[in-house]
Design an enzyme around this catalytic site. Structure first.
Site, short mmCIF file in Angstrom:
data_model
loop_
_atom_site.label_atom_id
_atom_site.label_comp_id
_atom_site.label_asym_id
_atom_site.label_seq_id
_atom_site.Cartn_x
_atom_site.Cartn_y
_atom_site.Cartn_z
N LYS A 79 0.87 -1.17 0.00
CA LYS A 79 0.00 0.00 0.00
C LYS A 79 0.91 1.21 0.00
O LYS A 79 2.06 1.13 0.42
CB LYS A 79 -0.86 -0.01 1.27
CG LYS A 79 -2.08 0.87 1.20
CD LYS A 79 -3.32 0.11 0.78
CE LYS A 79 -4.52 1.03 0.75
NZ LYS A 79 -5.77 0.30 0.44
N GLY A 179 -25.96 1.31 4.27
CA GLY A 179 -25.15 2.02 3.28
C GLY A 179 -25.51 1.59 1.87
O GLY A 179 -25.23 0.46 1.47
N GLY A 181 -24.48 2.81 -1.07
CA GLY A 181 -23.57 3.47 -2.01
C GLY A 181 -23.34 2.57 -3.20
O GLY A 181 -24.20 1.77 -3.57
N LYS A 182 -22.15 2.68 -3.75
CA LYS A 182 -21.84 1.91 -4.96
C LYS A 182 -22.01 0.41 -4.72
O LYS A 182 -22.65 -0.29 -5.50
CB LYS A 182 -20.40 2.21 -5.42
CG LYS A 182 -20.23 3.67 -5.87
CD LYS A 182 -18.86 3.93 -6.46
CE LYS A 182 -17.74 3.91 -5.42
NZ LYS A 182 -17.81 5.03 -4.46
N VAL A 183 -21.47 -0.09 -3.61
CA VAL A 183 -21.57 -1.52 -3.33
C VAL A 183 -22.97 -1.90 -2.85
O VAL A 183 -23.55 -2.88 -3.31
CB VAL A 183 -20.52 -1.96 -2.27
CG1 VAL A 183 -20.64 -3.45 -2.00
CG2 VAL A 183 -19.10 -1.63 -2.73
N GLY A 184 -23.51 -1.12 -1.92
CA GLY A 184 -24.82 -1.44 -1.32
C GLY A 184 -25.92 -1.57 -2.36
O GLY A 184 -26.79 -2.44 -2.25
P1 NAD Z 1 -19.80 4.69 -1.20
O1 NAD Z 1 -19.19 5.92 -0.68
O2 NAD Z 1 -20.28 4.63 -2.61
O3 NAD Z 1 -21.07 4.29 -0.30
C1 NAD Z 1 -21.14 4.41 1.08
C2 NAD Z 1 -22.59 4.76 1.42
O4 NAD Z 1 -22.75 4.71 2.83
C3 NAD Z 1 -23.00 6.15 0.97
O5 NAD Z 1 -24.22 6.09 0.24
C4 NAD Z 1 -23.17 6.91 2.29
O6 NAD Z 1 -24.19 7.91 2.24
C5 NAD Z 1 -23.55 5.79 3.24
N1 NAD Z 1 -23.29 6.08 4.65
C6 NAD Z 1 -22.24 6.74 5.20
N2 NAD Z 1 -22.36 6.78 6.54
C7 NAD Z 1 -23.48 6.11 6.84
C8 NAD Z 1 -24.13 5.81 8.07
N3 NAD Z 1 -23.63 6.19 9.25
N4 NAD Z 1 -25.29 5.11 8.02
C9 NAD Z 1 -25.81 4.73 6.83
N5 NAD Z 1 -25.24 4.98 5.66
C10 NAD Z 1 -24.08 5.67 5.66
O7 NAD Z 1 -18.75 3.52 -0.92
P2 NAD Z 1 -18.72 2.05 -1.54
O8 NAD Z 1 -17.76 2.02 -2.66
O9 NAD Z 1 -20.11 1.55 -1.75
O10 NAD Z 1 -18.03 1.25 -0.35
C11 NAD Z 1 -18.75 0.89 0.82
C12 NAD Z 1 -17.80 0.26 1.82
O11 NAD Z 1 -17.21 -0.90 1.24
C13 NAD Z 1 -16.64 1.14 2.26
O12 NAD Z 1 -16.34 0.86 3.60
C14 NAD Z 1 -15.50 0.67 1.38
O13 NAD Z 1 -14.25 0.91 1.99
C15 NAD Z 1 -15.79 -0.80 1.28
N6 NAD Z 1 -15.22 -1.43 0.09
C16 NAD Z 1 -15.53 -0.98 -1.15
C17 NAD Z 1 -14.97 -1.58 -2.27
C18 NAD Z 1 -15.30 -1.12 -3.65
O14 NAD Z 1 -14.88 -1.77 -4.60
N7 NAD Z 1 -16.07 -0.06 -3.84
C19 NAD Z 1 -14.09 -2.66 -2.11
C20 NAD Z 1 -13.80 -3.13 -0.82
C21 NAD Z 1 -14.38 -2.49 0.27
#
Ligand code: NAD
Length: 354
Positions: A79, A179, A181-184
């Site tokens: 990293k 959450g 977001g992109k993953v959810g």
């Molecule tokens: P993102 O920023 O697109 O989504 C996160 C979502 O969580 C947002 O919609 C935000 O509004 C919401 N959020 C923030 N605080 C909150 C709370 N207290 N209660 C409810 N919702 C809340 O991020 P992502 O890419 O979807 O990633 C989500 C998680 O997965 C992160 O922790 C990230 O590190 C982890 N992750 C992501 C990837 C990837 O490929 N995108 C890979 C491994 C791990």
């Protein structure tokens, strides 16, 4: 991680980089190359001190070694951090200066996106080095890694469901997604396709609106605390780290925790608290490895189907870890670490025989 005695952290190599002309200060941490070149993203962040930047890169690079080992990749763990405010400091010359440091390691370290760095930044870094993934689609990149992250989380969740209820499906289960977001969002779709009931929450009104418009059958609750206390079978933290702490674990009604967020356990010991309450925790770094699997595939020339197949194997790995945990009488988080250490040691030993 002890900073007083750097050799005690177990890292192979830590490289301090400075370019006075562009203001670049970076640290590249290589925890292990036992399985292959170290892969891990570059975090661009305004750390309060060099010590804080160093502590972060040491922790994060170690975490990547474990994640890559269990993802079945021929990659070690590394990293990098760039210390400073990206809004003020990020420039083409700085990123290119950084790229030249990555190049100087001659393939011992591959970089990718992380907090504060984006696909477009990787394209700039790539003008100085071949050792970069997470590039734009027009440059052969893998695109948005949340696609396979969500797919992998779903596979890990299926393995956990099988371990607890006997069948590898979420059919008829109530799953709480914290959450959207992109993953959810992707995860919600996989769950609905599998005929699960989804209960969800997000602090962002736009995410809530997205659910109402696209999946009106999903029940929305006010916040993560309400989700934890809700009558759910599975809890999927997909927002920020630290979702499982001394307050949430006792309140949790779910029997399974499996989600995308990194560092879900707020502190060491929480894995034991979960096990004592009879909650099966599918380790975060095992089930969320789909993203790194997706970007790592670029090294061979990106092929989505091949990467998806690899992410599908998260089901088998999670299964193996849950069985090992039962056999060895330890929480799954401990079993996962042991399995990762075993692969690094066994394969690493082979690779040192010439
Ligand atoms: P993102 O920023 O697109 O989504 C996160 C979502 O969580 C947002 O919609 C935000 O509004 C919401 N959020 C923030 N605080 C909150 C709370 N207290 N209660 C409810 N919702 C809340 O991020 P992502 O890419 O979807 O990633 C989500 C998680 O997965 C992160 O922790 C990230 O590190 C982890 N992750 C992501 C990837 C990837 O490929 N995108 C890979 C491994 C791990």
């Amino acid at each position: 991680t002890s900073l007083d005695d750097p050799s005690s952290t177990g890292h192979e190599q830590v490289v301090f980089c400075q370019d006075t002309q562009t203001g670049l200060r970076a640290i590249i941490g290589i925890y292990s190359t036992a399985l292959g070149p170290a892969l891990g993203g570059t975090r661009f962040y305004p750390y309060p001190s060099e010590e804080a930047a160093l502590a972060d890169v040491l922790d994060l690079s170690r975490g990547m070694a474990y994640k890559n080992a269990l993802a079945g990749l021929d990659l070690g763990g590394g990293k990098a951090v760039i210390w400073g405010d990206p809004d003020q400091l990020k420039s083409e010359p700085l990123l290119r200066a950084y790229g030249r440091f990555v190049e100087s390691l001659n393939g011992r370290y591959y970089t990718a996106c992380d907090v504060g760095t984006y696909v477009a930044d990787m394209d700039v870094i790539a003008r100085e080095t071949r050792f970069v993934t997470g590039r734009s689609v027009e440059h052969g990149g893998a695109g948005d890694s949340s696609v396979l992250t969500a797919w992998g989380v779903f596979q890990g969740m299926r393995a956990a469901a099988e371990h607890v209820w006997g069948a590898p499906t979420l059919n008829g289960r109530r799953v709480g997604v914290a959450g959207l977001g992109k993953v959810g969002k992707h995860l919600t779709r996989h769950l609905l396709d599998d005929h699960a009931e989804v209960v969800a929450t997000d602090v962002d009104p736009r995410a809530r609106e997205w659910v109402r418009a696209n999946h009106p059958q999903v029940e929305l609750v006010d916040d993560a605390a309400a989700l934890v206390a809700a009558d759910i079978d599975v809890y999927a933290p997909c927002a920020l780290g630290g979702a499982l702490d001394d307050d949430t674990v006792p309140a949790l009604r779910a029997k399974v925790v499996a989600g995308a967020a990194n560092n879900q356990l707020a502190h060491p010991g929480i894995e034991k608290l979960l096990a004592d309450r009879g909650v099966l925790y599918a380790p975060d770094y095992v089930v969320n490895a789909g993203g790194v699997i997706q970007v790592a595939d670029e090294i061979e020339g990106f092929n989505f189907d091949r990467a998806r197949l690899r992410a599908t194997r998260i089901y088998d790995t999670t299964r193996q870890i849950l069985r090992l945990a039962d056999d060895e009488g330890v929480p799954p988080a401990v079993a996962a670490d042991r399995l990762a250490e075993r692969r690094m040691a066994d394969v690493g030993r082979l690779r040192t025989i010439h």
